[in-house]
Design a protein around this motif. Structure first.
Motif, PDB file in Angstrom:
ATOM      1  N   GLU A   1       0.754  -1.347   0.066  1.00 37.05           N
ATOM      2  CA  GLU A   1      -0.022  -0.171  -0.057  1.00 37.05           C
ATOM      3  C   GLU A   1       0.759   1.332   0.018  1.00 37.05           C
ATOM      4  O   GLU A   1       0.661   2.344  -0.665  1.00 37.05           O
ATOM      5  CB  GLU A   1      -0.856   0.025   1.183  1.00 37.05           C
ATOM      6  N   VAL A   2       1.976   1.031   0.734  1.00 37.02           N
ATOM      7  CA  VAL A   2       2.779   2.409   1.003  1.00 37.02           C
ATOM      8  C   VAL A   2       3.665   2.734  -0.488  1.00 37.02           C
ATOM      9  O   VAL A   2       3.737   3.583  -1.052  1.00 37.02           O
ATOM     10  CB  VAL A   2       3.880   2.083   1.926  1.00 37.02           C
ATOM     11  N   LEU A   3       3.935   1.324  -1.036  1.00 34.22           N
ATOM     12  CA  LEU A   3       4.984   1.613  -2.413  1.00 34.22           C
ATOM     13  C   LEU A   3       4.048   1.733  -3.546  1.00 34.22           C
ATOM     14  O   LEU A   3       4.796   2.020  -4.649  1.00 34.22           O
ATOM     15  CB  LEU A   3       5.658   0.154  -2.490  1.00 34.22           C
TER      16      LEU A   3
ATOM     17  N   GLU B   1      20.135   0.173  -2.637  1.00 33.14           N
ATOM     18  CA  GLU B   1      20.529   1.199  -3.896  1.00 33.14           C
ATOM     19  C   GLU B   1      20.081   2.410  -3.590  1.00 33.14           C
ATOM     20  O   GLU B   1      20.788   3.547  -3.816  1.00 33.14           O
ATOM     21  CB  GLU B   1      20.249   0.454  -5.236  1.00 33.14           C
ATOM     22  N   ILE B   2      18.679   2.562  -3.235  1.00 29.51           N
ATOM     23  CA  ILE B   2      18.104   3.722  -2.798  1.00 29.51           C
ATOM     24  C   ILE B   2      18.500   4.346  -1.725  1.00 29.51           C
ATOM     25  O   ILE B   2      18.780   5.646  -1.755  1.00 29.51           O
ATOM     26  CB  ILE B   2      16.372   3.402  -2.768  1.00 29.51           C
ATOM     27  N   GLY B   3      18.820   3.543  -0.778  1.00 25.35           N
ATOM     28  CA  GLY B   3      19.467   4.068   0.622  1.00 25.35           C
ATOM     29  C   GLY B   3      18.664   3.963   1.861  1.00 25.35           C
ATOM     30  O   GLY B   3      17.314   4.271   1.675  1.00 25.35           O
ATOM     31  N   LEU B   4      19.154   3.413   2.864  1.00 26.48           N
ATOM     32  CA  LEU B   4      18.668   3.151   4.083  1.00 26.48           C
ATOM     33  C   LEU B   4      19.164   4.085   5.120  1.00 26.48           C
ATOM     34  O   LEU B   4      20.109   4.831   5.256  1.00 26.48           O
ATOM     35  CB  LEU B   4      18.538   1.761   4.324  1.00 26.48           C
TER      36      LEU B   4
ATOM     37  N   ILE C   1      10.445  -1.016   1.273  1.00 29.13           N
ATOM     38  CA  ILE C   1      11.191  -2.039   0.183  1.00 29.13           C
ATOM     39  C   ILE C   1      11.978  -3.155   1.174  1.00 29.13           C
ATOM     40  O   ILE C   1      11.969  -4.238   0.761  1.00 29.13           O
ATOM     41  CB  ILE C   1      11.995  -1.327  -0.978  1.00 29.13           C
ATOM     42  N   GLY C   2      12.747  -2.479   1.952  1.00 33.67           N
ATOM     43  CA  GLY C   2      13.795  -3.638   2.637  1.00 33.67           C
ATOM     44  C   GLY C   2      13.080  -4.417   3.557  1.00 33.67           C
ATOM     45  O   GLY C   2      13.461  -5.610   3.563  1.00 33.67           O
ATOM     46  N   ASN C   3      12.003  -3.797   4.327  1.00 32.70           N
ATOM     47  CA  ASN C   3      11.425  -4.994   5.249  1.00 32.70           C
ATOM     48  C   ASN C   3      10.417  -5.741   4.499  1.00 32.70           C
ATOM     49  O   ASN C   3      10.341  -7.010   4.906  1.00 32.70           O
ATOM     50  CB  ASN C   3      10.492  -3.985   6.210  1.00 32.70           C
ATOM     51  N   ARG C   4      10.165  -5.403   3.339  1.00 28.70           N
ATOM     52  CA  ARG C   4       9.048  -6.492   2.654  1.00 28.70           C
ATOM     53  C   ARG C   4      10.052  -7.423   1.964  1.00 28.70           C
ATOM     54  O   ARG C   4       9.790  -8.642   2.116  1.00 28.70           O
ATOM     55  CB  ARG C   4       8.517  -5.845   1.344  1.00 28.70           C
ATOM     56  N   GLY C   5      11.303  -7.167   1.724  1.00 29.75           N
ATOM     57  CA  GLY C   5      12.259  -7.947   0.998  1.00 29.75           C
ATOM     58  C   GLY C   5      12.486  -9.096   2.316  1.00 29.75           C
ATOM     59  O   GLY C   5      12.390 -10.417   1.861  1.00 29.75           O
ATOM     60  N   LEU C   6      12.985  -8.558   3.676  1.00 29.46           N
ATOM     61  CA  LEU C   6      13.266  -9.600   4.560  1.00 29.46           C
ATOM     62  C   LEU C   6      11.705 -10.514   4.745  1.00 29.46           C
ATOM     63  O   LEU C   6      12.103 -11.692   5.042  1.00 29.46           O
ATOM     64  CB  LEU C   6      13.543  -8.749   5.725  1.00 29.46           C
ATOM     65  N   ALA C   7      10.758  -9.914   4.809  1.00 33.41           N
ATOM     66  CA  ALA C   7       9.540 -10.889   5.196  1.00 33.41           C
ATOM     67  C   ALA C   7       9.351 -11.862   3.927  1.00 33.41           C
ATOM     68  O   ALA C   7       8.849 -12.943   4.362  1.00 33.41           O
ATOM     69  CB  ALA C   7       8.374  -9.788   5.164  1.00 33.41           C
TER      70      ALA C   7
ATOM     71  N   PRO D   1       6.837   4.562  -4.654  1.00 35.11           N
ATOM     72  CA  PRO D   1       7.589   3.286  -5.001  1.00 35.11           C
ATOM     73  C   PRO D   1       9.094   3.224  -4.369  1.00 35.11           C
ATOM     74  O   PRO D   1       9.613   2.205  -4.516  1.00 35.11           O
ATOM     75  CB  PRO D   1       7.482   3.469  -6.528  1.00 35.11           C
ATOM     76  N   ASN D   2       9.685   4.065  -4.131  1.00 36.93           N
ATOM     77  CA  ASN D   2      11.121   4.413  -3.611  1.00 36.93           C
ATOM     78  C   ASN D   2      10.907   4.492  -1.964  1.00 36.93           C
ATOM     79  O   ASN D   2      12.181   5.221  -1.582  1.00 36.93           O
ATOM     80  CB  ASN D   2      11.816   5.506  -4.442  1.00 36.93           C
TER      81      ASN D   2
END
Length: 504
Positions: free
Chosen positions: A129-131, A177-180, A141-147, A135-136
C-alpha cells in the motif's frame, strides 16, 4: 502542556525514546493521554496515536532479544492497537491534504509489527500500500524483502520458495541502492549475502505465463477481482496479481502419521477438514463478489412482488444485501472451525463441544491457565501468526480486543445478522455511523451498504490469511518431526486430487 506544539511534543518523545529510559517513556505516554483529551483534528489524533505506538515499541525493545519469541507481548498489542487507530484516523484525510509522510510511517510500522508476530501476509499488503504511492520508500522495500525471505522459507512448494527468495533478494538489493537509514544498512547487506549463498539470483529468470482466467466474462471478472484483493489461497497472490496466482492451490501439507492409525488406507481427516474450510471460504468469497456485482444491477426478480412497507428511512431491502450478510456469517464461522483442526492436529484434547478460536490455544481452553504445552516454547512463526489472529476478536467476557479498535463493531455486526436485526442503509442518503452514535442498538444495529461490503471484504481477507498461516504452521511442525525420526522409517501416502470434472 496544551501550548506545546505537536512537533515540539514529538521531539520530547524522541528524546525519551533515544535515552532508553523506561520511566521517561512511560511519562511520555501519560502526556500523550492528556493531549488526547483535548480537541484535535483527524491529523492530530493520528499523530498522537502514532507517538504512543512508538513509545510502546521502545519499551518492547528495552526488553531485549530474549523476548523475541514471547507469544504474548502487552507492548506489542498496544503498539498495533494505537497504530491502527492512527491509520483509521489519517485515512479520513485525502492524501493531497495531508502534506506529510505520516501515513506511510504508520503503515510501515504497522507492517513491521504484524510481520514480527507472524502475520506476514497482512504485513506485505501494507508495505505494498505504501509502495503503490511511494515506490522508492526504501524502508518499506527492505522490510518487505526480509519478510518475503521468511515467508518463502515457510513454504512447502519448492518452486514457490524460489520465487519468494528471488523477489526477496531483488527487494533488499533495491532498498540498499536507494539508500537506507544507517542503522539498517549492515543488516540488510548480511541478508542479501545470505540469499546469494543459496543461489545466484542475478541469474534467476522467471516470467509468469499468460493463462486463462476463465471462459465466461463473469468468471474472468471474478478471478481478476480475487487477484486484486489478494483473496486466492495461493502464496503467489501475495507476490503478484498475475494469472499464475489466480487459483486456490494451497492445501494442508504432507503429514507424518502411524500406519497403524490408518489400516484401510484412508487419508488422515486433517485433509478433509481443510478441504471443507477451503470450500466454505471460496463459497463465501464468491457470494460477496456476487452481492457486489448484483448491487450495480436492477432489482432482482426474487425481490419483485414482495409487499414491504416504506419506513421512510432509506433502508435497503434487496437480495444482494442478504448475500452480503450470508458472506459475512459464512466467513466468520470459519474461525471456530479452524480451532477444531488446531485441536485435532496439535492433539490438544479439548472438549469438541466447547472449542472456539479465541480459547483453543490455552490449557483446557482457559486463558487463565496459560498457553497449552504445544505452543509454550514453539518457534513456529506461522503458528504464532495464527494465534495472534485470534486477538482480533472479542471473547465472551471481554469488552474490547487488544489489537482491533473495531472489534466491538465487527462483533455487533455478526450478532445482529445472526440473532437480532441489522439495518442496512443506502450510504448516499444516510450516515449510519451517526445513527449508531445517537440511537440505541440493543436489538437493532444501523450500518451502510458500503460499510457492510468493506467489513465483509476485510473479514474474508483475514480468513484467507488465517488459512495460509494454518497450512504453513502445520508444514513447519512436519519439518520438525522429520528431523526427529529415522528417515528410513518414513513412507508417503499418495493423495489424489479431485479434478473439477469429477466433482459431485
Amino acid at each position: 502542556m496544551h501550548n506545546v506544539s505537536l512537533n515540539d511534543l514529538a521531539r520530547l518523545i524522541d528524546q525519551a525514546i533515544d535515552s532508553g529510559n523506561k520511566a521517561a517513556i512511560q511519562k511520555s505516554i501519560e502526556v500523550l493521554d492528556e493531549v488526547l483529551e483535548c480537541e484535535l483534528n483527524a491529523l492530530g489524533i493520528a499523530q498522537i496515536n502514532y507517538y504512543k505506538a512508538n513509545c510502546f515499541a521502545a519499551i518492547r525493545n528495552i526488553k531485549g532479544t530474549d523476548k523475541l519469541w514471547d507469544w504474548d507481548d502487552l507492548e506489542m498489542e498496544k503498539e498495533i492497537y494505537f497504530l491502527r487507530i492512527a491509520k483509521n484516523s489519517i485515512s479520513d484525510i485525502p492524501f493531497e491534504q495531508d502534506g506529510t509522510d505520516l501515513r506511510f510511517r504508520i503503515l510501515t510500522n504497522l507492517a513491521n509489527a504484524l510481520n514480527h508476530i507472524g502475520r506476514f501476509a497482512e504485513a506485505i499488503a501494507l508495505w505494498d500500500e505504501v509502495l503503490g504511492v511511494l515506490p522508492n520508500y526504501s524502508m518499506s522495500i527492505g522490510n518487505r524483502g526480509l519478510a518475503l525471505y521468511r515467508y518463502g522459507a515457510c513454504l512447502y512448494d519448492s518452486g514457490h520458495r524460489s520465487l519468494f527468495f528471488n523477489e526477496s533478494y531483488h527487494q533488499i538489493k533495491r532498498s540498499l541502492e536507494i539508500g537506507l537509514e544507517e542503522h539498517a544498512v549492515e543488516g540488510m547487506r548480511c541478508w542479501m549475502n545470505h540469499l546469494l549463498e543459496i543461489y545466484d539470483w542475478e541469474r534467476f529468470h522467471f516470467k509468469p505465463q499468460v493463462e486463462s482466467r476463465g471462459r465466461s466474462k463473469q468468471e474472468k471478472f471474478y478471478r481478476t477481482w480475487c487477484l486484486n484483493n489478494r483473496l486466492f489461497l495461493n502464496p503467489l497472490n501475495d507476490l503478484w496479481k498475475e494469472d499464475v496466482a489466480a487459483n486456490d492451490i494451497l492445501t494442508f501439507p504432507s503429514v507424518m502419521v502411524k500406519l497403524t492409525d490408518f489400516p484401510h488406507g484412508t487419508p488422515p481427516e486433517f485433509y478433509g477438514i481443510y478441504n471443507q474450510l477451503k470450500q466454505e471460504y471460496v463459497s463465501a468469497r464468491f457470494v460477496l463478489f456476487d452481492a457486489i456485482d448484483d448491487s450495480k444491477k436492477r432489482l432482482h426478480f426474487s425481490d419483485k412482488k414482495v409487499k414491504l412497507y416504506d419506513m421512510l428511512d432509506y433502508r435497503v431491502y434487496r437480495l444482494w444485501v442478504e448475500k452480503l450478510k450470508m458472506a459475512f456469517l459464512g466467513a466468520h464461522a470459519i474461525f471456530d472451525k479452524i480451532a477444531y483442526l488446531v485441536n485435532s492436529y496439535w492433539e490438544l484434547g479439548l472438549n469438541v463441544r466447547r472449542i472456539n478460536y479465541k480459547t483453543c490455544w490455552f490449557s483446557e481452553g482457559r486463558a487463565d491457565l496459560g498457553l497449552a504445552m504445544p505452543f509454550k516454547s514453539s518457534k513456529n512463526w506461522a503458528l504464532r501468526g495464527l494465534y495472534w489472529v485470534s486477538k482480533e476478536f472479542i471473547g465472551e467476557k471481554e469488552k474490547n480486543s487488544p489489537l482491533q479498535p473495531e472489534a466491538w463493531h465487527i462483533s455487533e455486526i455478526r450478532n445482529h445478522i445472526a440473532h437480532k436485526y441489522l439495518k442496512v442503509y443506502d450510504h448516499y442518503l444516510v450516515d449510519a455511523k451517526q445513527l449508531r452514535v445517537h440511537k440505541g442498538h440493543d436489538w437493532e444495529y444501523p450500518i451502510s451498504d458500503r460499510e457492510l461490503i468493506s467489513q465483509t471484504l476485510n473479514l474474508l481477507k483475514l480468513v484467507r490469511n488465517a488459512l495460509i498461516y494454518l497450512s504453513l504452521a502445520a508444514h513447519n511442525e512436519e519439518q520438525r518431526k522429520r528431523e526427529e525420526v529415522d528417515k528410513g522409517l518414513i513412507g508417503e501416502f499418495q493423495l489424489v486430487e479431485v479434478e473439477d470434472k469429477y466433482r459431485i
